[in-house]
Scaffold this motif. Sequence first.
Motif, PDB file in Angstrom:
ATOM      1  N   ARG A  52     -42.953  -5.898 -11.536  1.00 34.12           N
ATOM      2  CA  ARG A  52     -43.255  -6.762 -10.399  1.00 34.12           C
ATOM      3  C   ARG A  52     -42.240  -7.882 -10.222  1.00 34.12           C
ATOM      4  N   CYS A  61     -44.294  -0.462  -7.834  1.00 32.38           N
ATOM      5  CA  CYS A  61     -44.306  -0.892  -9.233  1.00 32.38           C
ATOM      6  C   CYS A  61     -44.938   0.170 -10.129  1.00 32.38           C
ATOM      7  N   ALA A  97     -36.636  -0.307 -12.723  1.00 36.59           N
ATOM      8  CA  ALA A  97     -37.052  -1.167 -11.614  1.00 36.59           C
ATOM      9  C   ALA A  97     -35.866  -1.651 -10.806  1.00 36.59           C
TER      10      ALA A  97
END
Length: 231
Positions: A52, A61, A97
Motif C-alpha cells: 500500500r 495491492c 509493488a
Amino acid sequence: METTDASESIAAEPRATFASEAATIDALRRGDELVFRELVDRHGAAMLRVARVYARDRTLCEEIVQEAWLGVLRGIDRFEGRSSLRTWLVRIVANVAKTRATREARAIPFSALAPGDADDEDWSVAPELFRGPDDRWAGHWASPPREWSRPEHELLSAETRAQIAAAIDDLPESQRVVVTLRDVHGWSAPEVCEALDLSESNQRVLLHRARTTLRRALDRYLSTATEARDQ
C-alpha cells in the motif's frame, strides 16, 4: 485502512511450525503446504501494508501480494539467508509493488520519496519548539509535549485505535511504511533499513516525523473528546 490485531504482528512469538527459520526454509523447499500457509498467515498483513506504500488501490495491492508469494515459491531455492526471512519477504513485495504500481501509474516509488521526505523543511514539529544550536541542551524540547492524563482503557479503546489507524493512513508514504513496520509490526531499525534500502539517519528521521504527527493527531482527538464530554 485495514487494521491488524497485535496477535497478527509480524513480530509475534513463533508458532511451533516456526521453531527454526532454517527448518521453515527447508520445509518450503520441500513444498510443505502447511508451512507455506502458516507463512502467509504470519506475514501477509505486513506485506499488504508494504504494497500500500506503492499503490493505494486495494485490489492492486492484493494482486501485488499474491504475485510476491509466487516469487517466494520460485525463489526459495536461491534464498541464501544473508537477511532474515521476513526481510526477504518485504523486499520481494516491495520490488513487485514498484514494478506493478509504476507500470499502472498508480504509485510513487519509495526510493523517490524517502530522501526528500527526510531532508526537506516540511517539519512535523515546529523548530521553535526545540532549543537552539547555541543552547547547552541544543535539540531538546524548549517546551515538552504535555502528558496525556487519560485512563489506559480510553487510550486502548477501539475508537482510539481507529483514530490512530486513520492517522497512519494519512501519513506520507515513506513515513507510513516506516512507522508501520517499526511500531505496528515491531521491526528493529536495522531490519527496516535493510528491507527498504534506507540509511539509518533517513529511517530515524522518517520514524520521528511519523510518531510526532501521530501523537499530535491523537492529542487533538483526545482533547476534542474531553471537551465534548465536559460540556
